[in-house]
Design an enzyme around this catalytic site. Structure first.
Site, PDB file in Angstrom:
ATOM      1  CB  CYS A 204     -14.518   1.698   1.289  1.00 48.68           C
ATOM      2  SG  CYS A 204     -16.127   1.606   2.111  1.00 48.68           S
TER       3      CYS A 204
ATOM      4  CE1 TYR B 128      -0.440   0.526   5.452  1.00 47.07           C
ATOM      5  CE2 TYR B 128      -0.569   1.136   7.767  1.00 47.07           C
ATOM      6  CZ  TYR B 128       0.189   0.847   6.643  1.00 47.07           C
ATOM      7  OH  TYR B 128       1.553   0.886   6.725  1.00 47.07           O
ATOM      8  N   GLY B 129      -6.694  -0.222   4.431  1.00 48.13           N
ATOM      9  CA  GLY B 129      -8.126  -0.482   4.385  1.00 48.13           C
ATOM     10  C   GLY B 129      -8.767   0.004   3.110  1.00 48.13           C
ATOM     11  N   GLY B 130      -8.074   0.870   2.353  1.00 50.95           N
ATOM     12  CA  GLY B 130      -8.558   1.298   1.061  1.00 50.95           C
ATOM     13  C   GLY B 130      -9.389   2.564   1.068  1.00 50.95           C
TER      14      GLY B 130
ATOM     15  CD  GLU C 215      -2.472   1.723   0.203  1.00 53.29           C
ATOM     16  OE1 GLU C 215      -2.281   2.879  -0.228  1.00 53.29           O
ATOM     17  OE2 GLU C 215      -3.240   0.902  -0.334  1.00 53.29           O
ATOM     18  CD  GLN C 216      -0.389   5.516  -3.630  1.00 52.01           C
ATOM     19  OE1 GLN C 216       0.475   5.552  -4.503  1.00 52.01           O
ATOM     20  NE2 GLN C 216      -1.542   6.143  -3.752  1.00 52.01           N
ATOM     21  CB  SER C 217      -0.528   6.419   1.664  1.00 49.64           C
ATOM     22  OG  SER C 217      -0.822   7.243   2.776  1.00 49.64           O
TER      23      SER C 217
ATOM     24  CG  HIS D 152     -46.515  -2.132  12.054  1.00 49.18           C
ATOM     25  ND1 HIS D 152     -46.854  -1.323  11.001  1.00 49.18           N
ATOM     26  CD2 HIS D 152     -47.040  -1.564  13.167  1.00 49.18           C
ATOM     27  CE1 HIS D 152     -47.581  -0.316  11.445  1.00 49.18           C
ATOM     28  NE2 HIS D 152     -47.709  -0.438  12.759  1.00 49.18           N
TER      29      HIS D 152
END
Length: 461
Positions: free
Chosen positions: A49, A45-47, A39-41, A446
């Site tokens: 989203c 972490y986690g992307g 991961e570049q940063s 309901h």
């Protein structure tokens, strides 16, 4: 990264910590496969989203909806941004822990670039690491598109959604360039926070892919909340001033201007493949930079898969998750699952209230030759749905498009409270052949929004 040797040989290399990539890394790592996640940063972490996409934006939507008339707009917004930052920090840590606690998985932070079909070089400052793998999964996501408009790229007042959600100062005059899902969602959110909001959309109509009645209902809600929507507006120039920018645009052949202190560029996102060195690996890309894949998400190099936004498919987290299932089936399953299996995929536009759709619109169904019945009713008129009145949100409508010969549901547009949940029930019914009559006559709790199906579907004609 300093603790690693200068070279690694592993079973699986995943580039990008998004939903599809992290799910595959965890699944394969637990099975004992040697996996490296790059991961570049460490802020991602986690992307997308959980860091700059679904989670923080929907959290801000929630805070915007919670603001009361007497609350200070600027203070409420500042508190909301702080709360969301704490949430994303928590989730980011949990996502790192999810992989970091699997012995077979190693997380490496740095920028990856292919130097061969099965080899990448990862760079972090002065450190370099070469990783070779039998299987590579690219999950680098997408990045905002900045249109080639004079003055826009260099404007001090222009921003993307990524930067805007981390800014603690509420814009006073927000101009949104683009009336797609992201643009409308941010327009609705920031208007509720208290900003003056204008949306400039180049198309003749907002939500042009929806039926006229659905689009008109959504536009009525947005304009009723005080958002200015300008359709058919082609932005031609952005001119910076001392305390804001002037946006020049053409509409109906005439030049107009709009002043704003913040410009949100919401012109879409493109696959993030720049700098990956795909040519060195012999991986083909399409016109917009997306990695070309087959229905099993294999690239032109059979050992390289592309999942999520980077493959040019629908840009949704849940599609990335399903992409991971397709790839997992290729690597550890029967190899039969494919993207062609997908049917009745729902979508939600998180305005207030949300607009959720699935399947065909009425216009599309008729064009395809279906004989249809339409069931529709405004939310305010659905007596069997008291939840809308309980939560004081009765705006919107429900609309179902039904095949008149089979009673199968061809599509639905649900504009109203809880629609992001309701649409999943409709999508499931469509995938499993549950008829409109069966959905109409089912027993629901309901008070709930789902019981609105009882009354709306009874109007089919």
């Amino acid at each position: 990264m300093n603790e690693l040797s200068s070279g690694l040989n592993v079973d699986v290399l995943v580039i990008g910590f998004g939903k599809g990539g992290k799910t595959l890394a965890a699944t394969l790592g637990r099975l004992g496969r040697r996996v490296v996640m790059v991961e570049q940063s460490d802020r991602m972490y986690g992307g997308t989203c959980i860091n700059i996409g679904c989670v923080p934006t929907k959290a801000l939507v929630h805070h915007a909806q919670s603001r009361r008339p007497g609350d200070s707009a600027h203070e409420w917004y500042r508190q909301a941004v702080g709360s969301v930052e704490r949430l994303t920090t928590l989730l980011r840590g949990r996502n790192l822990q999810m992989l970091d606690t699997i012995d077979a998985v190693t997380v490496v932070t740095g920028r990856a670039r292919f130097v061969g079909p099965k080899t990448v070089e990862v760079v972090a400052g002065a450190d370099r690491l070469t990783i070779s793998a039998e299987t590579v999964v690219v999950n680098t996501g997408s990045e905002p598109v900045i249109p080639d408009i004079p003055g826009l790229a260099t404007s001090r007042y222009a921003t993307t959604s990524t930067d805007l959600i981390g800014t603690a100062e509420l814009p006073r005059r927000l101009a949104v360039l683009g009336g797609g899902y992201l643009g409308i969602e941010f327009a609705a959110m920031y208007r509720r926070f208290g900003a003056e909001v204008t949306v400039l959309e180049v198309s003749p109509r907002i939500l042009r892919h929806e039926d006229d009645d659905v689009a008109a209902a959504a536009v009525g809600i947005l304009e009723g909340d005080g958002i200015t929507l300008v359709n058919g507006a082609r932005v031609i120039e952005v001119i910076d001033g001392d305390d804001g920018a002037t946006i020049a645009y053409e509409k109906d052949g005439e030049r107009h201007t709009l002043d704003a202190d913040t410009i949100l560029v919401a012109a879409g996102r493109s696959p993030a493949t720049r700098g990956l060195g795909l040519e060195a690996a012999g991986i083909r890309t399409g016109a917009r930079g997306a990695i070309e894949v087959d229905e099993h998400l294999r690239s032109s190099q059979p050992h390289v898969f592309a999942v999520g936004d980077v493959n040019g498919g629908p840009q949704f987290t849940y599609i990335s998750l399903d992409d991971s299932r397709v790839v997992a089936d290729q690597l550890i399953g029967t190899g039969t699952r494919s993207t062609a299996d997908r049917r009745a995929i729902p979508h939600t536009l998180f305005m207030t209230p949300p607009l959720s759709t699935v399947g065909l619109t009425e216009r599309q169904a008729r064009r395809q030759g279906h004989t249809v019945k339409i069931a529709t009713k405004p939310i305010a008129e659905i007596a069997a749905m008291p939840r809308a009145r309980i939560v004081e949100e009765t705006r919107g409508l429900m609309k179902f498009v039904i095949d008149a010969e089979t009673d199968r549901i061809l599509g639905a547009a649900l504009l109203g409270v809880d629609s992001q949940e309701l649409v999943n029930t409709v999508a499931l019914a469509m995938r499993h052949g549950v008829t409109a009559g069966e959905l109409r006559d089912a027993v629901y709790t309901h008070p709930s929004s789902t019981e609105g199906f009882n009354e709306v579907l009874a109007t089919a004609s």
